[in-house]
Design a protein around this motif. Structure first.
Motif, short mmCIF file in Angstrom:
data_model
loop_
_atom_site.label_atom_id
_atom_site.label_comp_id
_atom_site.label_asym_id
_atom_site.label_seq_id
_atom_site.Cartn_x
_atom_site.Cartn_y
_atom_site.Cartn_z
N ASP A 107 98.48 -14.09 21.62
CA ASP A 107 100.08 -14.29 22.32
C ASP A 107 100.12 -15.26 23.49
N GLN A 111 102.23 -18.87 23.25
CA GLN A 111 103.12 -19.36 24.25
C GLN A 111 102.80 -20.28 25.03
N ALA A 114 103.81 -23.33 22.74
CA ALA A 114 105.18 -23.41 22.86
C ALA A 114 105.81 -24.12 24.23
N SER A 120 110.81 -22.90 23.62
CA SER A 120 110.93 -21.16 23.91
C SER A 120 110.29 -20.74 22.67
N LEU A 121 109.70 -19.47 22.89
CA LEU A 121 109.16 -18.97 21.70
C LEU A 121 110.17 -18.79 20.46
N PRO A 122 111.18 -18.55 20.60
CA PRO A 122 112.17 -18.57 19.38
C PRO A 122 112.41 -19.94 18.64
N GLU A 123 112.42 -20.97 19.59
CA GLU A 123 112.58 -22.45 19.12
C GLU A 123 111.34 -22.58 18.23
N HIS A 125 109.12 -20.89 16.85
CA HIS A 125 109.05 -20.24 15.68
C HIS A 125 110.02 -21.03 14.55
N ALA A 126 111.19 -21.25 15.10
CA ALA A 126 112.19 -22.22 14.28
C ALA A 126 111.44 -23.42 13.79
N GLU A 129 109.10 -22.76 11.05
CA GLU A 129 109.65 -22.38 9.79
C GLU A 129 110.27 -23.56 9.20
N TYR A 135 104.29 -18.27 9.87
CA TYR A 135 103.89 -17.84 11.31
C TYR A 135 102.62 -17.17 11.37
#
Length: 442
Positions: A107, A111, A114, A120-123, A125-126, A129, A135
């Motif tokens: 993790d 991180q 990223a 950021s982590l959500p960005e 992931h996006a 995708e 992932y």
């Protein structure tokens, strides 16, 4: 308190090239094979056609990004299959010796990837995708890269030692020869010769190296010859060896490279690991700069947060210690009594700290203190701290940096030899059965 050495991962850039839209442009079109079709057996593991196709797609994407002309499909598949075989062998060995990567370490690494890409982590992931990257599969690939890096570092740590005398000799060479201060950027072809290879097979490998050299002399692009002939792990990325001092190359190669000009290519050179061809891409004077930094002499008391000590309990403990110090208790004695850091035996003394030596939260709190001042409780990933600054100074660390750079260069040169030999031994000890040629015959 000193940060662990971070494992720097560039694998992201390789993975991000596997955009399925880009893959449509490839001239390599994997055959429609069943996922469970086996192309190789590695000890008790198998490599499927699907796994090979995925690896080829990544390799082709990266070569195309670099503008490298691709070898024929069969040659490319054989080169990539060998790298997949070596990955399986290393991961099997890691499992045998009990080497693993924890979920928290994985993790933290993801991180860091990223963050390095300002996401950021959500960005992040996006982005994965959007590029069609699963992932969970990405996590598995990063875990494998980390395991293989640690496995190599484990071998290097056991076998590579750099003495102060070697550092002195290295620096003396740099002072007495202008060439010793030059850095070189190279591309190379490596034709491996495994240990205990029969003379007839060594001759075959020599002929293969000679053929590669003839192609270069005939004007074939060097990167294309690398992709077609080289057995080195970097063959899929053009065989590039980034800037390194000539003294790091070893005496045999150094003598060959010194008189060369950018664009020149060496003849075939034999070493214990096989046959080499080098192309000089660039040459520059190694910059040696004066480095003056502000250093802080500090000590601390640490209460760790773990299964035995909760967040609230840890904070209460550190507050109680702070109250004792405010009432005049000696910091050094308190550290010996209460601190849970390895520095406790020396009164919490961390010695002279340079910027970056400690984690950011600790460093920020330390930098805000005056000499003699004790901080309020500071929370870091290690737990709760009390910090006291003893003194500060500006220090010329140029010589220290030079010695550190020299030590790293010597270590890196030795490590290259150790890792190549270790990988060769692992490969020789493994049972590998190739079925790719059988597939092509059908």
């Amino acid at each position: 308190m000193h940060k662990n050495n971070c494992f720097c991962i560039f694998f992201l850039f390789l993975v991000l090239l596997s955009n399925p839209l880009a893959a449509q442009e490839l001239r390599f079109v994997p055959a429609a094979k069943a996922i469970d079709h086996i192309v190789a057996v590695v000890n008790e593991d198998v490599i499927t056609r699907q796994e090979l196709d995925d690896a080829v797609k990544l390799a082709v994407s990266r070569l195309q990004q670099q503008g490298v002309q691709l070898p024929d499909q069969h040659t490319m598949e054989k080169q990539v299959l060998e790298s997949v075989v070596m990955k399986h062998i290393q991961l099997q060995h890691a499992k045998e010796v009990g080497l693993a990567v924890s979920q928290s370490e994985l993790d933290e690494t993801i991180q860091r990837i990223a963050t390095d890409n300002k996401l950021s982590l959500p960005e992040f992931h996006a982005v994965l995708e959007k590029d069609g990257i699963n992932y969970n599969k990405f996590r598995d690939e990063i875990r494998e890269e980390m395991i293989m890096a640690r496995l190599k570092e484990r071998e290097v740590k056991h076998q590579v030692n750099v003495t102060e005398g070697e550092v002195d000799n290295y620096l003396h060479t740099q002072k007495t020869t202008s060439e010793g201060q030059d850095e070189y950027r190279l591309a190379h072809v490596l034709i491996l010769v495994p240990e205990n290879t029969a003379p007839s097979q060594i001759q075959q490998r020599a002929e293969r190296a000679k053929l590669a050299y003839e192609k270069i002399k005939q004007g074939v692009e060097f990167s294309q010859v690398v992709a077609e002939f080289s057995d080195a792990p970097d063959a899929k990325t053009g065989g590039i060896i980034e800037w390194r001092p000539i003294t790091q190359m070893g005496p045999t190669f150094a003598e060959l490279l010194k008189p060369m000009q950018p664009g020149d290519v060496t003849p075939v050179v034999q070493s214990p690991s096989g046959f080499h061809i080098f192309k000089l891409l660039g040459r520059r004077a190694q910059e040696i700069q004066t480095v003056i930094i502000d250093q802080t002499h500090a000590r601390h008391i640490l209460i760790k947060i773990n299964e035995l000590t909760s967040e609230n309990e840890g904070k209460q403990k550190i507050l109680q210690i702070k109250e004792r110090l405010d009432r005049g208790e000696n910091f050094e004695e308190a550290a010996k009594l209460y601190s849970e850091d390895t520095s406790a035996s020396s009164g919490g003394d961390l010695g002279w700290l340079s910027p970056g030596d400690t984690v950011p939260d600790f460093e920020r709190a330390m930098n805000a203190l005056l000499p003699g001042q004790i901080s309020d409780p500071v929370r870091t990933q290690f737990g709760w701290h009390l910090i006291q600054v003893l003194e500060r100074r500006s220090q010329d660390i140029s010589q220290d940096r030079r010695r550190q750079a020299a030590r790293q260069a010597i270590r890196s040169r030795k490590a290259d030899v150790v890792v190549q030999e270790w990988l060769r031994q692992l490969r020789d000890q493994a049972y590998v059965e190739y079925r790719l040629d059988e597939e092509h015959e059908h």
